[in-house]
Design an enzyme around this catalytic site. Structure first.
Site, PDB file in Angstrom:
ATOM      1  N   GLU A  71      -5.354  -8.630   1.108  1.00 35.90           N
ATOM      2  CA  GLU A  71      -5.994  -8.200   2.357  1.00 35.90           C
ATOM      3  C   GLU A  71      -7.482  -8.027   2.128  1.00 35.90           C
ATOM      4  O   GLU A  71      -7.908  -7.472   1.117  1.00 35.90           O
ATOM      5  CB  GLU A  71      -5.434  -6.861   2.866  1.00 35.90           C
ATOM      6  CG  GLU A  71      -4.040  -6.910   3.439  1.00 35.90           C
ATOM      7  CD  GLU A  71      -3.603  -5.567   4.022  1.00 35.90           C
ATOM      8  OE1 GLU A  71      -4.487  -4.776   4.436  1.00 35.90           O
ATOM      9  OE2 GLU A  71      -2.389  -5.316   4.052  1.00 35.90           O
ATOM     10  N   GLU A 107       0.795  -1.228   0.000  1.00 34.33           N
ATOM     11  CA  GLU A 107       0.000   0.000   0.000  1.00 34.33           C
ATOM     12  C   GLU A 107       0.833   1.287   0.000  1.00 34.33           C
ATOM     13  O   GLU A 107       0.758   2.105   0.918  1.00 34.33           O
ATOM     14  CB  GLU A 107      -0.966   0.015   1.180  1.00 34.33           C
ATOM     15  CG  GLU A 107      -1.995  -1.092   1.126  1.00 34.33           C
ATOM     16  CD  GLU A 107      -3.041  -1.007   2.212  1.00 34.33           C
ATOM     17  OE1 GLU A 107      -4.076  -1.669   2.084  1.00 34.33           O
ATOM     18  OE2 GLU A 107      -2.819  -0.274   3.205  1.00 34.33           O
TER      19      GLU A 107
END
Length: 456
Positions: free
Chosen positions: A363, A162
Site C-alpha cells: 500500500e 495491518e
C-alpha cells in the site's frame, strides 16, 4: 526502469468497497455493528453500499484491465464466507470471490488475496475475538475453506493486513471497530493470538494451495527517516525502526503496538524482541508453550508486504534519539499525513537489511481533496506529484539492490475509509457513493502510462 516482471498493481479491501452488507447470506462484521453506533464514523457513514463492488465485478475488472495493472490486491470478507465465523459455509459468498478471481485471470490480471482486512465476524467477536485462545484455530478454519475453493487458482496470498491497526486502533485506543480500550495485558495476549493465526494460515496455504504458492503479509511499516545522511543519524533511524520501545526510553505514551520488531521478529526471526521478554514476560504463554507457538508463528514465508504512507524524521541526540523538527508549513495530505517520500527508500532498505526477504509495497498513496470539475473530469495533480516523488525514492532502493518485487497503489477506487467514512478519497478512480458511478481521475491515466512503460 524496473525489471520487466516488476508487478504494478492496485489494492482494495472487502468492507471498504463491496457493499452488499446484508445480502446473499453474509454474516455481520464488527464494522457493520460499529457503524450503527452514533458518533463512531464521520457523518454517520456506513459500508452498507460502499462502492457497490459486490454487484460490479465486470465493470471493475474492465477498469483494471484498461489501467493495465499486472495485479489486483483485494481482500476476502470472512463473514461473507462463514457467516458465523466458523461452521456453516455460505456458498454464495465463495461464488462471488471465485467469479472475481476467474474474471481477473481471464483479463490477464494476477489476483493477490489478503485473507483478513479488518472485517472480523461479529459472532466470533461475541466469543472473545482475538482474546480467545481458540481464535487462531477459527482463523485457520476460515483460511482452509477459502484455500480449498480458490487455492488451485490463486498463487499469491497475504494472511493479515495491518494487525498493528486492527488491534491497536480497535482494542487499545478505541478509534476503530469494535471501539474498545483494553489493558496492556489483554493486548499482548491478543497480539500473540493474532501472530499464531498468521502462522497457522501460512501452514494451511502450504497444505491446500498450489505448489508454487507465495505467501506473506501486509503490515504497517513504521518508517524512521534519518534527518541527515550522517552515519549517526542513519544508525539512529535504524535503531528506532526496530527498537522503538527502548529508543523512546519506555515513554509511557509510546504506542509499542506499532513497533516493527514486535510484529516482524516473531515471524521472521522466530523470537520476540528482548524488550518484550524483559518487561512483559508474564503476559506471554509459559516457556514450553511459547516455544511451540513461535515455531508455528515463524513458519517460513516468501515475501514481506509493506504498507507505507509516511515517515518520521529522527536524529542522534546527546541523550538517545529525538524526533527532528520539520520546517514550518511542511506538506501534508488530505488526511494530514506528512508527505515524506524518503519513507519509500528507507523503509524497504532497513527492512530488507534486517530480514533478507523480497519486498512488495502493498500500500502507498494519499487522500486528496478530489471532486468532479465542471467539465466532468477529476484533476488530482497533487496525487500524481506525490506518487512521482515516492516512486523515485523506491527506485533508489531498487537500484541499490533491495529486492522490491512490486508496488500496489492504494487505492484502486475511492472507498469507505473506516472511521473517516467517505471523507477521504484515496482512489485512482472517483466514486459517487450514492450511485456507484466510477470516473477515472487524471492520476489513473498517469499510472496507466507507468504500468505500460514500466517507468515514470
Amino acid at each position: 526502469m524496473f525489471k520487466k516482471d516488476f508487478v504494478w498493481g492496485v489494492a482494495t479491501a472487502s468492507y471498504q468497497i463491496e457493499g452488499g452488507a446484508y445480502e446473499d447470506g453474509k454474516g455481520l462484521s464488527i464494522w457493520d455493528m460499529f457503524c450503527k453506533e452514533p458518533g463512531r464514523v464521520y457523518d454517520g457513514n456506513t459500508g452498507d453500499f460502499a462502492c457497490d463492488s459486490y454487484h460490479r465485478i465486470d465493470e471493475d475488472v474492465k477498469l483494471l484491465k484498461e489501467l493495465g495493472v499486472k495485479a489486483y490486491r483485494f481482500s476476502i470478507s470472512w463473514p461473507r464466507v462463514l457467516p458465523n465465523g466458523i461452521g456453516e459455509i455460505n456458498e454464495k459468498g465463495l461464488e462471488y470471490y471465485e467469479k472475481l478471481v476467474d474474471a481477473l485471470i481471464e483479463a490477464g490480471i494476477e489476483p493477490y488475496i489478503t485473507l483478513f482486512h479488518w472485517d472480523y465476524p461479529y459472532e466470533l467477536y461475541k466469543r472473545g475475538q482475538w482474546l480467545n485462545p481458540k481464535s487462531s484455530n477459527w482463523f485457520e478454519e476460515y483460511v482452509t475453506v477459502v484455500l480449498k475453493r480458490l487455492g488451485s487458482k490463486v498463487r499469491y496470498w497475504m494472511t493479515l493486513n495491518e494487525p498493528q491497526c486492527f488491534i491497536g486502533l480497535g482494542y487499545y485506543t478505541g478509534e476503530h471497530a469494535p471501539g474498545h480500550r483494553y489493558s496492556v495485558y489483554d493486548i499482548i495476549q491478543m497480539i500473540h493470538n493474532t501472530l499464531l493465526a498468521h502462522g497457522k494460515a501460512v501452514r494451511a496455504i502450504r497444505k491446500y494451495g498450489r505448489k508454487d504458492a507465495k505467501v506473506g503479509f501486509a503490515f504497517v511499516n513504521y518508517v524512521n527517516i534519518p534527518n541527515t545522511f550522517s552515519e549517526a543519524d542513519i544508525e539512529a533511524a535504524k535503531e528506532m525502526m526496530f527498537n522503538g520501545y527502548l529508543s523512546s526510553e519506555k515513554n509511557p505514551n509510546h504506542n509499542f503496538i506499532f513497533d516493527n520488531d514486535y510484529w516482524y521478529d516473531p515471524i521472521l526471526l522466530g523470537k520476540y524482541p528482548n524488550w518484550l521478554i524483559e518487561d512483559f514476560r508474564e503476559y506471554l504463554p509459559k516457556e514450553e508453550q511459547l516455544k511451540k507457538d513461535l515455531e508455528i508463528i515463524s513458519t517460513d514465508i516468501d515475501f514481506i508486504g509493506l504498507n507505507i504512507y509516511q515517515g518520521v524524521r529522527v536524529e542522534k541526540a546527546k541523550k538517545g534519539i529525538k524526533i527532528s523538527k520539520l520546517k514550518e508549513g511542511h506538506a501534508v495530505t488530505g488526511f494530514n499525513w506528512k508527505v515524506s517520500p524518503e519513507a519509500l527508500y528507507w523503509g524497504p532498505k532497513f527492512t530488507y537489511e534486517r530480514y533478507k526477504k523480497p519486498i512488495y509495497i502493498t500500500e502507498n498513496g494519499l487522500s486528496n481533496k478530489d471532486w468532479v470539475a465542471l467539465d466532468g473530469k477529476i484533476y488530482d495533480q497533487a496525487r500524481i506529484d506525490f506518487l512521482q516523488r515516492y516512486l523515485l525514492e523506491l527506485k533508489k532502493a531498487y537500484d541499490e539492490g533491495i529486492p522490491v518485487e512490486g508496488y500496489f497503489h492504494w487505492s484502486f477506487l475511492d472507498n469507505f475509509e473506516w472511521a473517516e467514512g467517505y471523507k477521504e478519497r484515496f482512489g485512482l478512480v472517483y466514486v459517487d457513493f450514492e450511485t456507484g458511478e466510477r470516473i477515472p481521475k487524471e492520476s489513473y491515466y498517469w499510472y496507466k502510462k507507468v504500468c505500460k512503460e514500466n517507468k515514470f
